[in-house]
Enzyme design. Sequence first.
Site, PDB file in Angstrom:
ATOM      1  N   ASP A  88     -18.312  18.673 -49.702  1.00  0.00           N
ATOM      2  CA  ASP A  88     -19.003  19.940 -49.459  1.00  0.00           C
ATOM      3  C   ASP A  88     -18.561  20.913 -50.550  1.00  0.00           C
ATOM      4  OD1 ASP A  88     -20.451  22.026 -48.180  1.00  0.00           O
ATOM      5  OD2 ASP A  88     -18.609  22.725 -47.228  1.00  0.00           O
ATOM      6  N   SER A  89     -19.275  22.022 -50.661  1.00  0.00           N
ATOM      7  CA  SER A  89     -18.862  23.054 -51.610  1.00  0.00           C
ATOM      8  C   SER A  89     -17.546  23.692 -51.187  1.00  0.00           C
ATOM      9  CB  SER A  89     -19.953  24.115 -51.691  1.00  0.00           C
ATOM     10  OG  SER A  89     -20.212  24.625 -50.398  1.00  0.00           O
TER      11      SER A  89
ATOM     12  N   CYS B 150     -23.259  19.160 -47.268  1.00  0.00           N
ATOM     13  CA  CYS B 150     -23.579  20.486 -47.797  1.00  0.00           C
ATOM     14  C   CYS B 150     -25.098  20.530 -47.955  1.00  0.00           C
ATOM     15  CB  CYS B 150     -22.905  20.672 -49.150  1.00  0.00           C
ATOM     16  SG  CYS B 150     -23.375  22.177 -50.017  1.00  0.00           S
TER      17      CYS B 150
ATOM     18  N   GLU C 175     -16.772  32.938 -43.101  1.00  0.00           N
ATOM     19  CA  GLU C 175     -15.490  32.759 -43.802  1.00  0.00           C
ATOM     20  C   GLU C 175     -14.479  33.817 -43.364  1.00  0.00           C
ATOM     21  OE1 GLU C 175     -14.584  30.686 -46.677  1.00  0.00           O
ATOM     22  OE2 GLU C 175     -16.361  29.432 -46.473  1.00  0.00           O
TER      23      GLU C 175
ATOM     24  N   CYS D  42     -27.366  25.209 -42.979  1.00  0.00           N
ATOM     25  CA  CYS D  42     -26.185  25.513 -43.776  1.00  0.00           C
ATOM     26  C   CYS D  42     -24.978  25.142 -42.933  1.00  0.00           C
ATOM     27  CB  CYS D  42     -26.153  26.991 -44.133  1.00  0.00           C
ATOM     28  SG  CYS D  42     -24.612  27.510 -44.918  1.00  0.00           S
TER      29      CYS D  42
ATOM     30  N   HIS E 254     -22.190  26.392 -42.473  1.00  0.00           N
ATOM     31  CA  HIS E 254     -21.458  27.460 -41.783  1.00  0.00           C
ATOM     32  C   HIS E 254     -22.167  27.948 -40.514  1.00  0.00           C
ATOM     33  CE1 HIS E 254     -19.360  27.526 -45.550  1.00  0.00           C
ATOM     34  NE2 HIS E 254     -18.601  28.540 -45.189  1.00  0.00           N
TER      35      HIS E 254
HETATM   36  N1  DGL Z   1     -22.003  24.376 -47.852  1.00  0.00           N
HETATM   37  C1  DGL Z   1     -23.085  25.266 -48.198  1.00  0.00           C
HETATM   38  C2  DGL Z   1     -24.366  24.771 -47.520  1.00  0.00           C
HETATM   39  O1  DGL Z   1     -24.359  24.061 -46.539  1.00  0.00           O
HETATM   40  C3  DGL Z   1     -22.788  26.702 -47.827  1.00  0.00           C
HETATM   41  C4  DGL Z   1     -21.748  27.369 -48.686  1.00  0.00           C
HETATM   42  C5  DGL Z   1     -22.170  27.484 -50.138  1.00  0.00           C
HETATM   43  O2  DGL Z   1     -23.034  28.310 -50.479  1.00  0.00           O
HETATM   44  O3  DGL Z   1     -21.644  26.739 -50.947  1.00  0.00           O
HETATM   45  O4  DGL Z   1     -25.430  25.112 -47.973  1.00  0.00           O
END
Ligand code: DGL
Length: 269
Positions: A12-13, A75, A154, A186, A188
């Site tokens: 993931d990012s 992600c 976050e 997303c 989050h």
């Molecule tokens: N993990 C990213 C997503 O699911 C969210 C956070 C980011 O912008 O990197 O799109």
Amino acid sequence: MNGARQPVGVFDSGIGGLTVVKAMIEGLPSESIIYVGDTARVPYGTKSKSTIVKFSLENVEFLLRFGVKCIVIACNTSSSWALPTLRKYFKVPIVGVIRPGAFAAVRRTRHKRVGVIGTNATIKSRAYEIAIHRIDPTITVFSQACPLFVPLVEEGWLNGSVCRTVAQRYLQPLKHRRIDTLILGCTHYPLLASTIQQVLGPGVTLIDSAEQVAAEVRGVLTGTDTLCDQRTTPRHRFFVTDEPAHFTRLGHRFLGRLIGSVERANMHA
Ligand code: DGL
């Protein structure tokens, strides 16, 4: 190494992909997992396609060092833009989050009016819309980028007036469109589910693709005859590309349990 005993790689990012790991631990309890969160370069959701693809390639290369048998892109942003390129470059099976989420939404919608929320990059890609229309072209899809949701999560601001005001601002247009199903597109957003549900009301079904992803991974592992049996104790290792402290501190919110140790990934070793 015996294929079934090899770990599943997840990237993931940053920290949000732990919501997918949580579902994988529940749905595939015998599987060992190597997770890498690219915390040094998060967010991906504000970046261009070429940057997202480049970072995603590097994440896969890192995971391949562990002999992973399958890779999950936990992600939405990376799944939206990088999946076709990754599948072109690597032989290992790769699962993204878009198709499983789209399938779940198509199954659940009653009036064929589906909303999608995600980062700017995910919404710009139209990946969910395309995936939904591949399954059922008669569904109407309404999309909305919600870029402030990631920093809210976050910061741990999951409820309360600030969170509700932001959610109302983003979700009101979707409410007016009378959607009956909303994809939380997303990593989050599942943490904001109760606020989102309050704003949209009980008539809207929220879709978190994490469970469907675990089911898809099970399908891939079964298909490649690498599903792990119940007799092994799984190992879960977590890597990040920046200082681990923030990830260790917040990770339990996403994972639903404490994270033992978090290691620093050396991407260019
Ligand atoms: N993990 C990213 C997503 O699911 C969210 C956070 C980011 O912008 O990197 O799109």
